[in-house]
Design a protein around this motif. Structure first.
Motif, PDB file in Angstrom:
ATOM      1  N   ARG A 160      37.543  38.029  65.922  1.00 43.91           N
ATOM      2  CA  ARG A 160      38.409  38.940  65.154  1.00 43.91           C
ATOM      3  C   ARG A 160      37.696  39.442  63.902  1.00 43.91           C
ATOM      4  NH1 ARG A 160      44.329  35.860  65.312  1.00 43.91           N
ATOM      5  NH2 ARG A 160      44.474  35.700  67.593  1.00 43.91           N
ATOM      6  N   ASN A 161      36.997  38.542  63.220  1.00 45.14           N
ATOM      7  CA  ASN A 161      36.261  38.945  62.023  1.00 45.14           C
ATOM      8  C   ASN A 161      35.159  39.943  62.359  1.00 45.14           C
ATOM      9  OD1 ASN A 161      37.579  36.362  61.619  1.00 45.14           O
ATOM     10  ND2 ASN A 161      36.497  36.210  59.666  1.00 45.14           N
ATOM     11  N   VAL A 162      34.498  39.705  63.495  1.00 45.25           N
ATOM     12  CA  VAL A 162      33.429  40.618  63.911  1.00 45.25           C
ATOM     13  C   VAL A 162      33.981  42.027  64.085  1.00 45.25           C
ATOM     14  CG1 VAL A 162      31.803  41.183  65.752  1.00 45.25           C
ATOM     15  CG2 VAL A 162      32.062  38.811  65.015  1.00 45.25           C
ATOM     16  N   ILE A 163      35.125  42.149  64.729  1.00 46.76           N
ATOM     17  CA  ILE A 163      35.733  43.465  64.960  1.00 46.76           C
ATOM     18  C   ILE A 163      36.033  44.155  63.635  1.00 46.76           C
ATOM     19  CG2 ILE A 163      37.794  44.626  65.864  1.00 46.76           C
ATOM     20  CD1 ILE A 163      37.845  42.337  68.021  1.00 46.76           C
ATOM     21  N   GLU A 164      36.627  43.431  62.693  1.00 46.52           N
ATOM     22  CA  GLU A 164      36.970  44.039  61.407  1.00 46.52           C
ATOM     23  C   GLU A 164      35.723  44.465  60.651  1.00 46.52           C
ATOM     24  OE1 GLU A 164      40.099  44.816  60.683  1.00 46.52           O
ATOM     25  OE2 GLU A 164      40.515  43.955  62.651  1.00 46.52           O
ATOM     26  N   GLU A 165      34.655  43.655  60.738  1.00 50.05           N
ATOM     27  CA  GLU A 165      33.429  44.009  60.025  1.00 50.05           C
ATOM     28  C   GLU A 165      32.725  45.182  60.678  1.00 50.05           C
ATOM     29  OE1 GLU A 165      30.568  43.169  56.806  1.00 50.05           O
ATOM     30  OE2 GLU A 165      32.684  43.519  57.203  1.00 50.05           O
ATOM     31  N   VAL A 166      32.807  45.297  62.006  1.00 54.31           N
ATOM     32  CA  VAL A 166      32.242  46.476  62.673  1.00 54.31           C
ATOM     33  C   VAL A 166      32.996  47.729  62.248  1.00 54.31           C
ATOM     34  CG1 VAL A 166      31.948  47.626  64.918  1.00 54.31           C
ATOM     35  CG2 VAL A 166      31.297  45.223  64.643  1.00 54.31           C
ATOM     36  N   LEU A 167      34.317  47.659  62.190  1.00 52.88           N
ATOM     37  CA  LEU A 167      35.107  48.804  61.734  1.00 52.88           C
ATOM     38  C   LEU A 167      34.691  49.249  60.342  1.00 52.88           C
ATOM     39  CD1 LEU A 167      38.653  47.737  62.964  1.00 52.88           C
ATOM     40  CD2 LEU A 167      37.485  49.843  63.609  1.00 52.88           C
ATOM     41  N   ARG A 168      34.330  48.293  59.499  1.00 54.20           N
ATOM     42  CA  ARG A 168      33.927  48.626  58.131  1.00 54.20           C
ATOM     43  C   ARG A 168      32.466  49.042  58.056  1.00 54.20           C
ATOM     44  NH1 ARG A 168      31.032  47.298  54.047  1.00 54.20           N
ATOM     45  NH2 ARG A 168      30.009  45.650  55.248  1.00 54.20           N
ATOM     46  N   PHE A 169      31.601  48.230  58.648  1.00 53.82           N
ATOM     47  CA  PHE A 169      30.161  48.380  58.468  1.00 53.82           C
ATOM     48  C   PHE A 169      29.565  49.508  59.299  1.00 53.82           C
ATOM     49  CE2 PHE A 169      25.809  47.345  59.760  1.00 53.82           C
ATOM     50  CZ  PHE A 169      25.196  47.108  58.533  1.00 53.82           C
ATOM     51  N   ASP A 170      30.062  49.697  60.516  1.00 52.68           N
ATOM     52  CA  ASP A 170      29.466  50.680  61.424  1.00 52.68           C
ATOM     53  C   ASP A 170      30.563  51.491  62.099  1.00 52.68           C
ATOM     54  OD1 ASP A 170      27.434  52.035  62.693  1.00 52.68           O
ATOM     55  OD2 ASP A 170      27.070  50.500  64.216  1.00 52.68           O
ATOM     56  N   ASN A 171      31.360  52.150  61.288  1.00 53.40           N
ATOM     57  CA  ASN A 171      32.496  52.913  61.796  1.00 53.40           C
ATOM     58  C   ASN A 171      32.002  54.082  62.649  1.00 53.40           C
ATOM     59  OD1 ASN A 171      34.802  55.019  61.596  1.00 53.40           O
ATOM     60  ND2 ASN A 171      35.710  53.119  60.854  1.00 53.40           N
TER      61      ASN A 171
ATOM     62  N   THR B 162      33.741  49.147  45.928  1.00 53.19           N
ATOM     63  CA  THR B 162      34.893  48.412  46.468  1.00 53.19           C
ATOM     64  C   THR B 162      34.478  47.167  47.236  1.00 53.19           C
ATOM     65  OG1 THR B 162      36.198  50.446  46.623  1.00 53.19           O
ATOM     66  CG2 THR B 162      36.907  48.577  48.000  1.00 53.19           C
ATOM     67  N   PHE B 163      33.383  47.258  47.990  1.00 51.15           N
ATOM     68  CA  PHE B 163      32.967  46.160  48.857  1.00 51.15           C
ATOM     69  C   PHE B 163      31.685  45.530  48.336  1.00 51.15           C
ATOM     70  CE2 PHE B 163      35.363  49.177  51.401  1.00 51.15           C
ATOM     71  CZ  PHE B 163      36.315  48.345  51.997  1.00 51.15           C
ATOM     72  N   SER B 164      31.743  44.247  48.052  1.00 49.95           N
ATOM     73  CA  SER B 164      30.565  43.516  47.605  1.00 49.95           C
ATOM     74  C   SER B 164      29.511  43.503  48.708  1.00 49.95           C
ATOM     75  CB  SER B 164      30.966  42.081  47.240  1.00 49.95           C
ATOM     76  OG  SER B 164      29.830  41.316  46.907  1.00 49.95           O
ATOM     77  N   SER B 165      28.253  43.797  48.329  1.00 49.63           N
ATOM     78  CA  SER B 165      27.157  43.854  49.313  1.00 49.63           C
ATOM     79  C   SER B 165      27.579  44.696  50.516  1.00 49.63           C
ATOM     80  CB  SER B 165      26.762  42.440  49.767  1.00 49.63           C
ATOM     81  OG  SER B 165      26.386  41.638  48.673  1.00 49.63           O
ATOM     82  N   ALA B 166      27.994  45.925  50.229  1.00 51.19           N
ATOM     83  CA  ALA B 166      28.592  46.790  51.256  1.00 51.19           C
ATOM     84  C   ALA B 166      27.661  47.062  52.428  1.00 51.19           C
ATOM     85  CB  ALA B 166      29.028  48.110  50.624  1.00 51.19           C
ATOM     86  N   ASP B 167      26.351  47.035  52.202  1.00 51.29           N
ATOM     87  CA  ASP B 167      25.394  47.331  53.264  1.00 51.29           C
ATOM     88  C   ASP B 167      24.951  46.091  54.021  1.00 51.29           C
ATOM     89  OD1 ASP B 167      25.453  50.045  52.779  1.00 51.29           O
ATOM     90  OD2 ASP B 167      23.851  49.967  51.293  1.00 51.29           O
ATOM     91  N   VAL B 168      25.647  44.983  53.811  1.00 51.18           N
ATOM     92  CA  VAL B 168      25.358  43.745  54.526  1.00 51.18           C
ATOM     93  C   VAL B 168      26.475  43.479  55.529  1.00 51.18           C
ATOM     94  CG1 VAL B 168      25.061  41.243  54.318  1.00 51.18           C
ATOM     95  CG2 VAL B 168      24.073  42.776  52.591  1.00 51.18           C
ATOM     96  N   PHE B 169      26.103  43.186  56.773  1.00 55.60           N
ATOM     97  CA  PHE B 169      27.076  42.827  57.802  1.00 55.60           C
ATOM     98  C   PHE B 169      27.441  41.359  57.595  1.00 55.60           C
ATOM     99  CE2 PHE B 169      28.670  41.462  61.888  1.00 55.60           C
ATOM    100  CZ  PHE B 169      29.309  42.578  62.404  1.00 55.60           C
ATOM    101  N   ASP B 170      28.668  41.111  57.172  1.00 53.53           N
ATOM    102  CA  ASP B 170      29.109  39.759  56.824  1.00 53.53           C
ATOM    103  C   ASP B 170      30.307  39.390  57.687  1.00 53.53           C
ATOM    104  OD1 ASP B 170      29.877  37.368  55.746  1.00 53.53           O
ATOM    105  OD2 ASP B 170      30.251  38.137  53.716  1.00 53.53           O
ATOM    106  N   VAL B 171      30.068  38.544  58.693  1.00 53.91           N
ATOM    107  CA  VAL B 171      31.123  38.200  59.636  1.00 53.91           C
ATOM    108  C   VAL B 171      32.212  37.350  58.991  1.00 53.91           C
ATOM    109  CG1 VAL B 171      30.065  36.083  60.515  1.00 53.91           C
ATOM    110  CG2 VAL B 171      31.512  37.457  62.019  1.00 53.91           C
TER     111      VAL B 171
END
Length: 411
Positions: free
Chosen positions: A283-294, A334-343
């Motif tokens: 579930r976390n992976v999905i949310e981070e993909v939506l944010r990181f690589d929309n 808004t997002f800390s370390s926005a360019d880092v994929f953080d699961v």
């Protein structure tokens, strides 16, 4: 002090480079001192999170109804099937505020997390059957052979399309998707699809009438038909439009989210190992993909209902603003370390499915489909590997992943 007309920016989302990696360009747009104006797209680009959330929350000064756009008459859809044009008039984005609120309130019980969770066994069975079909293959195109097949099957199962008419429903869904996104098909192709549209709409009408006569417990279509509030109910066109919205809105989003999630997961062996050890992390992976690589390309369209000062400019009444989710969700402010994929990132700031009165009504369904697809892939093929980068195809509003080659059982 605002500026009326800042210089237009160079922005071309149609390039292959943008499909592969749009983030350098989006970072440059976020760095602009004022909202950039995209001349070719005839609208303002809202690239920072603060501006994006302000517009999505403000349904008094901004609307999703395109009819108020200053260029609507000039750029109206020229190749649209009349039946679909009529459906669009009753869609959520076209309804007046009072009707929009009424319809959303009526349909919400059918799409709550609890209601969608009841579909888990059906969706799991569909995912298992599709993966059974590719299990013997050494290599699979995740997009075409897995992701593309799931949403239509799920919607067909939800609506309980009669046995023997699945192919007709599949042709209908394909035609619907292509015709609801301007620019995907030419006039000749539209004409060729009209029989599929007409036959599919008649199939849906027949299915609705059958469900009226024979309601079924815990069935989404029965729930929509029965839904009433103070004597009010969905009319026939609104019900048909909602079914169409489930098909169109739920298809592309789910296909791309499955594909992009598998891609991002397999790029990161350390994350894949974590998901194997802790399956709930899917579930976390999905949310981070939506944010990181929309996978969105053009953002959400909103139109100003009055003159609005925002981001150092004056947005005039009738002008278009594009809420660039792919940029806002990478905003370092808004997002800390926005360019880092953080699961293991925990945030309530995601606007990947919109926000406010136009929050995607099918978000719960899309999340469940993707979660089951990805977690089942990882469980059944724990050693799967990427065979190369994905390929992308032309699409006016999405970074359309066409191929993602994966070896399921490496030797």
């Amino acid at each position: 002090m605002t500026r009326e007309a800042p210089p237009a920016v160079k922005f071309d989302p149609s390039t292959a480079e943008f499909d592969v990696n749009p983030y350098p360009m989006l970072e440059r747009l976020r760095a602009q001192p004022a909202l950039p104006y995209w001349e070719e797209g005839r609208g303002w680009l809202l690239c920072r999170y603060e501006d994006a959330i302000a517009v999505l929350r403000d349904n008094k000064r901004f609307t999703a109804n395109r009819s108020v756009w200053e260029f609507d008459a000039e750029l109206g859809l020229t190749h649209q099937i009349p039946e679909l044009a009529e459906l669009s008039q009753y869609g959520l984005f076209a309804l007046a505020d009072a009707d929009h609120a009424r319809v959303r309130k009526l349909v919400s019980p059918a799409l709550t997390p609890r209601a969608i969770e009841r579909l888990r066994p059906e969706i799991q069975a569909i995912v298992d059957e599709i993966l059974d079909g590719v299990e013997a293959k050494g290599t699979v195109n995740v997009v075409a052979e897995i992701a593309d097949l799931i949403p239509a099957r799920v919607i067909g199962s939800m609506l309980k399309i009669p046995k023997g008419r699945e192919v007709q429903f599949q042709r209908f869904t394909d035609a619907m998707i292509k015709n609801f996104v301007p620019g995907l098909v030419c006039a000749r192709e539209v004409e060729a699809m009209r029989p599929d549209i007409a036959g599919g709409l008649e199939l849906i009408r027949e299915t609705v009438e059958d469900r009226r006569r024979h309601p079924q417990e815990e069935d989404i279509l029965t729930t929509l038909i029965r839904t009433e509030e103070r004597g009010d109910s969905l009319n026939a066109q609104e019900l048909l439009s909602l079914v169409a919205a489930l098909i169109v809105g739920g298809f592309e989003t789910t296909v791309h989210l499955i594909s992009f999630t598998v891609y991002n997961l397999l790029q990161r062996p350390e994350v894949l190992a974590q998901v194997k050890a802790e399956p709930e992390l899917s579930r976390n992976v999905i949310e981070e993909v939506l944010r990181f690589d929309n996978f969105g390309k053009m953002g959400l369209a909103r139109y100003a209902l009055e003159d609005v000062e925002l981001g150092g400019v004056t947005i005039k009444k009738g002008q278009l603003v594009l809420v660039m989710l792919n940029s806002a969700l990478r905003d370092e402010g808004t997002f800390s370390s926005a360019d880092v994929f953080d699961v293991r990132r925990h945030t309530n700031a995601s606007i990947a499915f919109g926000h406010g009165v136009h929050y995607c009504i099918g978000a719960n369904l899309a999340r469940l489909e993707v979660q089951l697809a990805v977690s089942t892939l990882v469980r059944r093929f724990p050693r799967m590997q990427l065979l190369g980068p994905p390929s992308f195809g032309p699409h006016p509003v999405l970074r359309k992943m066409e191929s993602l080659e994966v070896q399921l059982r490496p030797q």
